[in-house]
Design an enzyme around this catalytic site. Structure first.
Site, PDB file in Angstrom:
ATOM      1  N   GLU A 207       0.839  -1.212   0.000  1.00 37.63           N
ATOM      2  CA  GLU A 207       0.000   0.000   0.000  1.00 37.63           C
ATOM      3  C   GLU A 207       0.870   1.257   0.000  1.00 37.63           C
ATOM      4  OE1 GLU A 207      -3.275  -0.263   2.819  1.00 37.63           O
ATOM      5  OE2 GLU A 207      -4.118  -1.953   1.712  1.00 37.63           O
ATOM      6  N   GLU A 331      -4.661  -8.772  -0.560  1.00 38.39           N
ATOM      7  CA  GLU A 331      -5.514  -8.496   0.602  1.00 38.39           C
ATOM      8  C   GLU A 331      -6.946  -8.415   0.110  1.00 38.39           C
ATOM      9  OE1 GLU A 331      -4.399  -5.391   3.355  1.00 38.39           O
ATOM     10  OE2 GLU A 331      -2.252  -5.832   3.115  1.00 38.39           O
TER      11      GLU A 331
HETATM   12  O1  AHR Z   1      -5.308  -6.086   6.741  1.00 44.89           O
HETATM   13  C1  AHR Z   1      -5.298  -4.929   7.526  1.00 44.89           C
HETATM   14  C2  AHR Z   1      -4.642  -3.748   6.816  1.00 44.89           C
HETATM   15  O2  AHR Z   1      -5.387  -3.406   5.691  1.00 44.89           O
HETATM   16  C3  AHR Z   1      -3.268  -3.992   6.262  1.00 44.89           C
HETATM   17  O3  AHR Z   1      -2.281  -3.824   7.216  1.00 44.89           O
HETATM   18  C4  AHR Z   1      -3.158  -2.936   5.203  1.00 44.89           C
HETATM   19  O4  AHR Z   1      -2.297  -3.311   4.162  1.00 44.89           O
HETATM   20  C5  AHR Z   1      -4.584  -2.745   4.742  1.00 44.89           C
HETATM   21  O5  AHR Z   1      -4.943  -1.418   4.674  1.00 44.89           O
END
Ligand code: AHR
Length: 533
Positions: A207, A331
């Site tokens: 991110e 994610e």
């Molecule tokens: O999964 C929780 C958080 O969500 C992670 O640390 C981040 O990469 C995302 O914003």
């Protein structure tokens, strides 16, 4: 009541009360599978995992410590190892998430009693008075040991946001240099692992548009190039660049355009990370207490993923016509506003219900149908965080309904995707803002040798769907078997006190020559497997 009976009995008053309608011709449906036209191989890595140093994920969820009374293997929670092994977890992403861009790997090696205590990014989100100081008891060797125990490939997200290319390269060398070569290999050996870990998957930041450095895409592209140019290639790497925030209102196409513009003329990454949360945090919607509109709202927001995948893939193709770079959805999951944490310190832990399991089935069907585009995906996160497969606290451990979907979809892993002609009309459903249209049936299929696997999800809260799966291409089926995950209560969940409330059951499937016939109950996910002759 099955769908046909429902429609027969269905006075307009009854339909009105249920607030969901479906045209009569969709009462029974036929989907067909052109078995002679198989598509891409479904990467086993699509069914991947993620654990981060956050709340109760690593400390307690995964790591209980060597001297714990909780059953463990060298400090790692045994039930977690056993269940991850049971579902054949193909990979494990670590150490973050946002934690990754503040993590310095050298803090987590050597004598555990001498490791430093360091700042954890998530401290800022902890409830007042709760300390999140990182003890570094779970570090590189512990993570590699976990991967080894589970049989998962390690996927390390490296620190770009506050690290340097040199620190990154040393981490790669420490993991992968052959014994007796670099001093870093000697150091690894002295710390207990003579043989290289052979880590192939490296995330170059996380991110980077947000917690990983708040960069613009062109800035990140420049940094990405700097981080990978001198990459120590002992093991053929699979490098993953930071991709978009796919759940943004505009899908964040600008990030993809900007990054690939910044990469023009340079070697593209192997993978491009796409984060897609079914993000309910800005809504009043609750994880455990909800009615029909909130059920459908989650599923509706979830299936938006398909368009996000298609849009980014198309954009990537403008720069990389051969599509050398694949998507890595590292994610994904349903993320509710705070309120159902196991305990306040386990931030981001949530109650997982049947709704989240149904969302998982629909998500996996999307991944399978786009197997040509997706190299990997990682649920956020495996334990005690967001879309978890497990909840754990001290001695207590429970499998959530999502765990069982991972188990059922194992059938697709590494198999060849089969296109599904799915004519089931959309449902007209109530959602937070009124009415919306949702797929009437989610489906995906695959073939491995002569084994066919078909997964079907009926998102309807009102009616079962009678389905005939027609096998096109002059083949016949034998020995079909079905498994279903459902529950009469859409809010059903598994708790520490009642761990088996939601679990799969055998489901009848009839073989009729070149077709399979079954009823897909409402609010259910089904796996059908059979042999093709
Ligand atoms: O999964 C929780 C958080 O969500 C992670 O640390 C981040 O990469 C995302 O914003």
């Amino acid at each position: 009541m099955n769908r046909r009976a429902f429609l027969k009995a269905g006075t307009s008053a009854a339909i009105g009360a249920l607030a969901v309608s479906r045209p009569a011709f969709a009462a029974d449906t036929e989907i067909s599978l052109p078995l002679r036209e198989p598509g891409a191989v479904i990467s086993p890595h699509i069914y991947g995992h993620f654990v981060e140093h956050l709340g109760g994920v690593i400390y307690d969820g995964v790591w209980v410590g060597r001297n714990s009374s909780i059953p463990n293997v060298d400090g790692i929670r045994k039930e977690f190892v056993d269940d991850m092994k049971r579902i054949g977890a193909p990979n494990l992403r670590w150490p973050g998430g946002c934690f990754a861009d503040g993590y310095h790997w050298r803090d987590g090696i050597g004598d555990a009693s001498k490791r430093p205590r360091t700042y954890n990014f998530w401290q800022r989100r902890m409830p007042p008075g709760i300390d999140a100081t990182e003890t570094n008891q779970f570090g590189v060797h512990e993570f590699m040991h976990l991967c080894h125990l589970v049989g998962a490939e390690p996927y390390i997200a490296a620190n770009v946001g506050s690290g340097t290319p040199a620190e990154f390269h040393d981490w790669v060398s420490y993991c992968n240099a052959p014994p007796g070569t670099l001093s870093l290999a000697d150091q690894r050996s002295a710390n207990g692992d003579r043989e290289p870990f052979g880590v192939r998957y490296w995330g170059v930041g996380n991110e980077s548009w947000g917690c990983g450095g708040t960069m613009r895409p062109q800035e990140y592209a420049a940094l990405y190039r700097k981080f990978v140019t001198q990459f120590p290639a002992y093991t053929e790497p699979f490098l993953v660049a930071t991709g978009p925030r796919g759940h943004s209102a505009d899908g964040d196409i600008g990030w993809t355009t900007g990054f690939f513009e910044g990469m023009r003329g340079f070697e593209p990454p192997h993978g491009f990370s796409l984060h897609f949360y079914t993000d309910l945090r800005p809504t009043p919607l609750k994880a455990e207490d909800f009615k029909a509109p909130e059920w459908y709202e989650v599923l509706l927001r979830g299936v938006r993923l398909e368009k996000v995948i298609e849009d980014h893939w198309k954009e990537m193709g403008k720069f990389d016509t051969a599509h050398r770079t694949k998507l890595v959805v590292d994610e994904w999951g349903v993320w509710y506003a705070p309120g159902s944490e196991i305990t306040p310190a386990y931030i981001l832990s949530e109650t997982i219900t049947l709704r989240d399991a149904v969302h998982t089935g629909m998500t996996f069907d999307i991944f399978n149908r786009h197997a040509d585009k997706i190299a990997m995906a990682n649920v956020a996160q495996s334990v005690n965080c967001i879309h978890s497969l497990f909840l754990a606290q001290g001695e207590k451990f429970v499998r959530t309904p999502v765990y069982y979907i991972f188990d059922m979809y194992r059938a697709h892993r590494g198999a060849r995707q089969v296109p599904v002609n799915n004519p089931v009309p959309e449902l007209n459903v109530p959602v937070l803002a009124g009415q919306a249209r949702l797929p009437g049936l989610s489906a995906s299929a695959s073939m491995r040798d002569r084994r066919l696997a078909v997964t079907l999800t009926n998102p309807s809260l009102d009616a079962a769907l009678s389905v005939r799966i027609q096998l096109a291409g002059g083949v016949r089926a034998k020995e079909a078997r079905g498994v279903v995950l459902t529950h009469p209560d859409m809010r059903a969940t598994n708790t520490f006190a009642d761990p088996d409330e939601v679990k799969p059951a055998v489901h009848p499937v009839k073989v009729v020559s070149d077709a399979l016939v079954l009823s897909v109950p409402k609010q259910a996910v089904i796996l059908v497997e059979c042999e093709i002759v």
